[in-house]
Scaffold this motif. Structure first.
Motif, PDB file in Angstrom:
ATOM      1  N   ASP A  32      -5.942  17.747   9.563  1.00 20.19           N
ATOM      2  CA  ASP A  32      -5.629  16.431   9.011  1.00 20.19           C
ATOM      3  C   ASP A  32      -6.144  16.301   7.577  1.00 20.19           C
ATOM      4  O   ASP A  32      -5.458  15.736   6.707  1.00 20.19           O
ATOM      5  N   ASP A  36      -3.802  15.540   4.465  1.00 21.82           N
ATOM      6  CA  ASP A  36      -3.975  14.273   3.748  1.00 21.82           C
ATOM      7  C   ASP A  36      -4.221  14.489   2.259  1.00 21.82           C
ATOM      8  O   ASP A  36      -3.766  13.682   1.433  1.00 21.82           O
ATOM      9  N   GLN A 251     -12.231   5.205   2.644  1.00 20.48           N
ATOM     10  CA  GLN A 251     -10.780   5.375   2.573  1.00 20.48           C
ATOM     11  C   GLN A 251     -10.061   4.033   2.452  1.00 20.48           C
ATOM     12  O   GLN A 251      -8.835   3.994   2.446  1.00 20.48           O
ATOM     13  N   LYS A 303       0.701   9.879   8.801  1.00 20.86           N
ATOM     14  CA  LYS A 303       0.638  11.075   7.962  1.00 20.86           C
ATOM     15  C   LYS A 303       1.525  10.902   6.732  1.00 20.86           C
ATOM     16  O   LYS A 303       2.640  10.393   6.823  1.00 20.86           O
ATOM     17  N   LYS A 304       1.030  11.331   5.599  1.00 20.60           N
ATOM     18  CA  LYS A 304       1.781  11.208   4.359  1.00 20.60           C
ATOM     19  C   LYS A 304       2.737  12.390   4.156  1.00 20.60           C
ATOM     20  O   LYS A 304       3.677  12.302   3.398  1.00 20.60           O
TER      21      LYS A 304
END
Length: 321
Positions: A32, A36, A251, A303-304
Motif C-alpha cells: 500500500d 500510495d 495524512q 487507492k489512487k
C-alpha cells in the motif's frame, strides 16, 4: 509421549499460522505504501540499505517477496556499510545474503574512528554518524546505478520524528515516506512507512534474522529519540488506537487550521455570502471520539493507482498450443 508430540505439533502449526498472518499484513502495508507514494516503478534498481537490524532485514525480506509477484519488473541490491565498529561480526551479513541469493555489496569505511575522534565523550553520535553514512551511501548508489534508495524506517519512526521536531525543533515536520535526497540526485523511499514496529519485532523473531546490534549509538543513555519512543509506547499501551490516530493525522493536514502564513494565505481571507469550504465553527464545541483500537480494522483509503504492486503478474500463455 504421543500427547507431548501432538501438543508440540499443534503449537508449531499455530506459530506458523500466526507468522503467515503477520507476513501477509506487513506485505500489504508495504504494498500500500509503495502504491500510495509511487515508490517503485518499472525498471527501477532498488538499493536496500541493510544495517543488520530488525527493520532493514524485514524491509529486504518483504521487498524480495513482492518482487516475485509484482506486475512490474525491478531489481534489488542489498548494501551494508561496515563502519568498523569494534567487535562487529563481519561474516554475518555476507553469509546471510549469500544464503538467500540476493545481489549485495559490503562497503568498508572506518566512520567509527572519525565519530569517536570528533564527538566529545558523553555527547550523542547519531548526527555525525548519519551524515557520514549518508554521503557514503549516495556514492555507492551512483556506483551501482540505483534509481531508488530504500531505508527501513517504519510508522513509529515517523511519529517519533514528528514529536522530536515539535518538542526540540519548533517545527511541524516528520519523516516522509518518499523524498529527494539533500544532494538532489537520489530518490529515497521508506516502504515500511505503514508498518508498526511491534509487528516488525514479531516478524524478525519469527524469521530468526541474524540481528546485529549497533554498539556505537544503541548504548547511549537519555537519547531524546528514546525518550519520545517511550512516551509513544506508553500511550499505545494505555490508550489503544491513539498511535494509529496520530499517524492518520499526518495524512489529513488542514493548512487553514494551523498558523503557518507561508502555507496558507491568511492575509487574503475575505468574507462572502456563499458557504466557505474552510470556514470554522468558532462558537461550536468540537467533539472527539476515542480512536479505533486496531488500525487493521480501519477501512483502507481509496487507492489512487489502478495497478497495485500486490497484484500478481499475469501468467504467460502458450500461444503455440
Amino acid at each position: 509421549m504421543s500427547e507431548l508430540n501432538a501438543a508440540l505439533d499443534d503449537k508449531a502449526k499455530k506459530a506458523a499460522f500466526e507468522g503467515n498472518k503477520l507476513a501477509k499484513r506487513l506485505r500489504h502495508h508495504v504494498g500500500d505504501a509503495i502504491n500510495d507514494f509511487n515508490m517503485i516503478e518499472e525498471g527501477d534498481r532498488v538499493m536496500v540499505c541493510l544495517s543488520g537490524g530488525k527493520d532493514s532485514y524485514t524491509l529486504l525480506d518483504i521487498l524480495l517477496g513482492l518482487q516475485k509477484s509484482a506486475p512490474i519488473d525491478f531489481s534489488i541490491v542489498a548494501v551494508n556499510l561496515d563502519q568498523k565498529q569494534p567487535g562487529f561480526p563481519e561474516h554475518v551479513l555476507p553469509e546471510y545474503l549469500q544464503s538467500i541469493g540476493v545481489e549485495y555489496r559490503i562497503v568498508e569505511e572506518d566512520t567509527y574512528s572519525i565519530v569517536k575522534k570528533l564527538v566529545p565523550e558523553g555527547k550523542t553520535t547519531c548526527s555525525l554518524c548519519s551524515r557520514l553514512r549518508r554521503g557514503i551511501l549516495y556514492r555507492v548508489a551512483d556506483e551501482l546505478g540505483a534509481t531508488k534508495i530504500a531505508l527501513g524506517h517504519h510508522r513509529d519512526d515517523i511519529l517519533h520524528t514528528l514529536f522530536l521536531n515539535m518538542f526540540y525543533g519548533g517545527k511541524m515536520k516528520a519523516m516522509p515516506p518518499k523524498l529527494v535526497s539533500d544532494d538532489g540526485r537520489h530518490m529515497v523511499i521508506r516502504p515500511l512507512a505503514y508498518c508498526r514496529e511491534k509487528d516488525i519485532i514479531r516478524y524478525a523473531d519469527w524469521k530468526e534474522f541474524p540481528i546485529i546490534p549497533c554498539n556505537l549509538c544503541g548504548s547511549q543513555p537519555n537519547l531524546q529519540r528514546q525518550v519520545v519512543k517511550e512516551m509513544v509506547n506508553d500511550w499505545d499501551k494505555r490508550f489503544p488506537g491513539r498511535v494509529e490516530s496520530m499517524f492518520r493525522a499526518l495524512q489529513n493536514v488542514v493548512p487553514s487550521h494551523l498558523a503557518d502564513t507561508g502555507l496558507y494565505d491568511f492575509a487574503s481571507l475575505k468574507t462572502g455570502d456563499a458557504p466557505f469550504e474552510d470556514g470554522d465553527t468558532a462558537f461550536d464545541k468540537e467533539e472527539f471520539r476515542d480512536p479505533a483500537p486496531d488500525a487493521d480494522d480501519v477501512a483502507a483509503a481509496p487507492k489512487k493507482r489502478t495497478i497495485s504492486i500486490l497484484d500478481s503478474r499475469p501468467k504467460e500463455t502458450d500461444c503455440g498450443a
